[in-house]
Write an enzyme that holds these catalytic residues in place. Structure first.
Site, PDB file in Angstrom:
ATOM      1  N   SER A 235     -87.340  -8.624-134.668  1.00 21.04           N
ATOM      2  CA  SER A 235     -88.469  -7.549-134.396  1.00 21.04           C
ATOM      3  C   SER A 235     -88.734  -7.417-135.887  1.00 21.04           C
ATOM      4  O   SER A 235     -90.185  -6.636-135.912  1.00 21.04           O
ATOM      5  CB  SER A 235     -87.809  -5.908-134.606  1.00 21.04           C
ATOM      6  OG  SER A 235     -86.765  -6.388-132.708  1.00 21.04           O
TER       7      SER A 235
ATOM      8  N   HIS B 235     -92.306 -13.043-131.080  1.00 24.61           N
ATOM      9  CA  HIS B 235     -91.988 -12.073-131.200  1.00 24.61           C
ATOM     10  C   HIS B 235     -92.042 -11.076-129.798  1.00 24.61           C
ATOM     11  O   HIS B 235     -93.059 -10.513-129.855  1.00 24.61           O
ATOM     12  CB  HIS B 235     -92.253 -11.122-132.402  1.00 24.61           C
ATOM     13  CG  HIS B 235     -91.680  -8.929-132.190  1.00 24.61           C
ATOM     14  ND1 HIS B 235     -91.991  -8.173-132.440  1.00 24.61           N
ATOM     15  CD2 HIS B 235     -90.285  -8.850-131.314  1.00 24.61           C
ATOM     16  CE1 HIS B 235     -91.829  -7.363-132.231  1.00 24.61           C
ATOM     17  NE2 HIS B 235     -90.784  -7.073-131.853  1.00 24.61           N
TER      18      HIS B 235
ATOM     19  N   GLU C 151     -96.202 -11.353-130.667  1.00 19.13           N
ATOM     20  CA  GLU C 151     -96.358 -11.671-131.725  1.00 19.13           C
ATOM     21  C   GLU C 151     -96.479 -13.205-132.983  1.00 19.13           C
ATOM     22  O   GLU C 151     -94.738 -12.714-132.606  1.00 19.13           O
ATOM     23  CB  GLU C 151     -96.140 -10.778-132.670  1.00 19.13           C
ATOM     24  CG  GLU C 151     -96.603  -9.250-133.122  1.00 19.13           C
ATOM     25  CD  GLU C 151     -96.214  -8.031-134.055  1.00 19.13           C
ATOM     26  OE1 GLU C 151     -96.659  -7.966-134.811  1.00 19.13           O
ATOM     27  OE2 GLU C 151     -94.266  -8.253-133.722  1.00 19.13           O
TER      28      GLU C 151
ATOM     29  N   ASN D 218     -93.533  -3.105-134.987  1.00 23.69           N
ATOM     30  CA  ASN D 218     -92.574  -2.299-135.645  1.00 23.69           C
ATOM     31  C   ASN D 218     -92.512  -1.936-136.769  1.00 23.69           C
ATOM     32  O   ASN D 218     -92.239  -0.042-136.448  1.00 23.69           O
ATOM     33  CB  ASN D 218     -91.551  -3.012-135.291  1.00 23.69           C
ATOM     34  CG  ASN D 218     -90.650  -3.391-134.343  1.00 23.69           C
ATOM     35  OD1 ASN D 218     -91.175  -2.326-133.187  1.00 23.69           O
ATOM     36  ND2 ASN D 218     -90.578  -4.256-133.527  1.00 23.69           N
TER      37      ASN D 218
HETATM   38  N1  LIG Z   1     -84.440  -4.834-127.356  1.00 14.65           N
HETATM   39  C1  LIG Z   1     -86.365  -5.585-127.364  1.00 14.65           C
HETATM   40  O1  LIG Z   1     -87.413  -4.247-127.387  1.00 14.65           O
HETATM   41  C2  LIG Z   1     -86.740  -5.821-128.537  1.00 14.65           C
HETATM   42  C3  LIG Z   1     -87.778  -6.566-128.479  1.00 14.65           C
HETATM   43  C4  LIG Z   1     -87.993  -7.987-129.078  1.00 14.65           C
HETATM   44  C5  LIG Z   1     -87.807  -8.105-129.784  1.00 14.65           C
HETATM   45  N2  LIG Z   1     -86.177  -7.553-130.135  1.00 14.65           N
HETATM   46  C6  LIG Z   1     -85.127  -8.157-130.521  1.00 14.65           C
HETATM   47  O2  LIG Z   1     -84.468  -9.148-130.152  1.00 14.65           O
HETATM   48  C7  LIG Z   1     -83.228  -9.602-131.048  1.00 14.65           C
HETATM   49  C8  LIG Z   1     -82.144  -9.587-129.577  1.00 14.65           C
HETATM   50  O3  LIG Z   1     -82.848  -8.345-128.958  1.00 14.65           O
HETATM   51  P1  LIG Z   1     -81.733  -7.584-127.939  1.00 14.65           P
HETATM   52  O4  LIG Z   1     -82.511  -5.947-127.688  1.00 14.65           O
HETATM   53  O5  LIG Z   1     -82.181  -8.711-126.869  1.00 14.65           O
HETATM   54  O6  LIG Z   1     -80.231  -6.883-128.080  1.00 14.65           O
HETATM   55  P2  LIG Z   1     -78.942  -7.110-127.227  1.00 14.65           P
HETATM   56  O7  LIG Z   1     -78.060  -6.522-128.166  1.00 14.65           O
HETATM   57  O8  LIG Z   1     -79.017  -7.205-125.461  1.00 14.65           O
HETATM   58  O9  LIG Z   1     -78.352  -8.745-127.384  1.00 14.65           O
HETATM   59  C9  LIG Z   1     -77.874  -9.698-128.708  1.00 14.65           C
HETATM   60  C10 LIG Z   1     -77.399 -11.384-127.502  1.00 14.65           C
HETATM   61  O10 LIG Z   1     -76.138 -11.754-129.203  1.00 14.65           O
HETATM   62  C11 LIG Z   1     -76.004 -11.906-128.931  1.00 14.65           C
HETATM   63  N3  LIG Z   1     -75.363 -12.780-129.272  1.00 14.65           N
HETATM   64  C12 LIG Z   1     -74.637 -12.299-130.770  1.00 14.65           C
HETATM   65  N4  LIG Z   1     -74.561 -13.237-131.964  1.00 14.65           N
HETATM   66  C13 LIG Z   1     -74.232 -13.984-130.888  1.00 14.65           C
HETATM   67  C14 LIG Z   1     -74.235 -15.250-131.447  1.00 14.65           C
HETATM   68  N5  LIG Z   1     -73.894 -15.926-132.993  1.00 14.65           N
HETATM   69  N6  LIG Z   1     -74.493 -16.385-130.856  1.00 14.65           N
HETATM   70  C15 LIG Z   1     -74.911 -15.979-129.558  1.00 14.65           C
HETATM   71  N7  LIG Z   1     -74.967 -15.726-129.151  1.00 14.65           N
HETATM   72  C16 LIG Z   1     -74.749 -14.226-130.127  1.00 14.65           C
HETATM   73  C17 LIG Z   1     -74.493 -10.601-128.118  1.00 14.65           C
HETATM   74  O11 LIG Z   1     -73.879 -10.392-127.506  1.00 14.65           O
HETATM   75  C18 LIG Z   1     -75.998  -9.721-127.336  1.00 14.65           C
HETATM   76  O12 LIG Z   1     -76.007 -10.288-126.285  1.00 14.65           O
HETATM   77  C19 LIG Z   1     -83.234  -8.407-131.998  1.00 14.65           C
HETATM   78  O13 LIG Z   1     -83.618  -9.377-132.886  1.00 14.65           O
HETATM   79  C20 LIG Z   1     -84.171  -7.951-132.018  1.00 14.65           C
HETATM   80  O14 LIG Z   1     -84.550  -7.378-132.870  1.00 14.65           O
HETATM   81  C21 LIG Z   1     -85.794  -6.458-129.906  1.00 14.65           C
END
Ligand SMILES: NC(=O)c1ccc[n+]([C@@H]2O[C@H](COP(=O)([O-])OP(=O)(O)OC[C@H]3O[C@@H](n4cnc5c(N)ncnc54)[C@H](O)[C@@H]3O)[C@@H](O)[C@H]2O)c1
Length: 295
Positions: free
Chosen positions: A118, A139, A151, A189
């Site tokens: 993000s 993104h 994005e 963001n």
């Molecule tokens: N939540 C949102 O609305 C949103 C929107 C756009 C982008 N993002 C981005 O997407 C990414 C993920 O966010 P999210 O909300 O899905 O997070 P989340 O916490 O729901 O999920 C992250 C997952 O990554 C796993 N993980 C951590 N380390 C790992 C590894 N080494 N190998 C494999 N899996 C691993 C964890 O077990 C977890 O299930 C982040 O970079 C976030 O900034 C989030």
């Protein structure tokens, strides 16, 4: 591109997996936790059921879509033949850098490595590999199967060939890609998170309550969801990480995360994914109540 691997099966990873499988790609979904993988499988299945009800897909298509997805706890077991790997793990620079370093060793030379980050610099992530030209930001927005925008973040090192492939792939997915340059928080963001942080300041300054602040932004600005509930949907840990990247990147006090946000994250009250954030969702999303523990 035929085969994709998604690393991280949380909020974003399972949505990205769903979208690619629905368009006929073979998708490997990797997470450290088999519990998360089981939850991702259930979530994708429930979302496909909703699409059947709305007559967007048939039951037969659901079976086909699910048959294209495989679940793994180690990336070494599945990335070898992937044309594209999309990383969607926790928003922590060191974790992402380590994954990209490993992917660089495990993947074939032509594989494009994308991050769903993000806010973190794509140039920096790319530096942990020997293929900076094939590292790019993709993104997606939450919820991925519904939101049209991607994005696409091009660093100074991303090649034209890589970003053209990713722009065209995003269109094939039925999304609308927008090309942006590499800067903290990119476009979405950098604009959204200061608004969420300001909504939290408004709450902690006792200007108004959780529901009232959200109602003002829904009815007054025609936002589909108020900023505090949106923060719960994004994940308060993700919001905090993005604000910290903006704060460190621009060295500007206006991005400093509100302390209540920090306290809620420390307490593990992360929003919808833990069933409690600014709202309490233990009875369901529609039956949410206000969580006043930190006010
Ligand atoms: N939540 C949102 O609305 C949103 C929107 C756009 C982008 N993002 C981005 O997407 C990414 C993920 O966010 P999210 O909300 O899905 O997070 P989340 O916490 O729901 O999920 C992250 C997952 O990554 C796993 N993980 C951590 N380390 C790992 C590894 N080494 N190998 C494999 N899996 C691993 C964890 O077990 C977890 O299930 C982040 O970079 C976030 O900034 C989030």
């Amino acid at each position: 591109m035929k085969e994709i691997t998604v690393i991280g099966g949380g909020t974003m990873g399972n949505g990205i997996t769903h979208c690619f499988a629905q368009k006929g790609f073979k998708v490997n979904l990797v997470d450290l936790s088999s519990e998360i993988l089981n939850a991702a499988k259930k979530n994708i299945s429930n979302n496909l059921d909703r699409m059947i009800k709305k007559e967007i897909i048939t039951s037969k298509q659901k079976v086909q879509i699910l048959s294209l997805i495989s679940f793994h706890t180690q990336m070494s077991s599945c990335v070898k033949n992937s044309d594209l790997v999309i990383e969607a793990v926790t928003e922590t620079e060191t974790v992402k850098m380590k994954i990209f370093q490993e992917l660089d060793q495990l993947c074939k030379k032509s594989t494009i490595l994308a991050s769903n980050t993000s806010s973190i610099s794509i140039e920096k992530i790319g530096k942990s590999t020997n293929r900076k030209d094939k590292v790019i930001g993709m993104h997606f927005m939450n919820p991925v199967p519904i939101m049209k925008l991607v994005e696409v973040i091009k660093s100074n090192s991303t090649s034209t060939e890589t970003y053209e492939k990713i722009m065209s792939l995003s269109q094939d997915l039925g999304k609308i890609p927008v090309l942006v340059n590499d800067a903290p928080g990119f476009v979405a963001n950098r604009i959204l998170l200061p608004m969420i942080n300001e909504a939290i300041h408004t709450l902690t300054d006792n200007v108004s309550g959780v529901k009232e602040i959200d109602t003002v932004m829904i009815l007054g600005m025609s936002h589909p969801m108020g900023p505090l509930q949106l923060a719960d949907f994004i994940g308060l840990d993700v919001c905090l990480s993005i604000l910290n990247v903006l704060y460190d990147g621009f060295k500007n006090e206006k991005y400093k995360p509100n302390t209540i946000l920090e306290k809620m994250v420390t307490a593990g009250e992360l929003g919808v994914k833990t069933k409690i954030g600014f709202y309490d969702y233990s009875l369901g999303i529609k039956e949410k109540t206000i969580n006043n523990r930190f006010l």
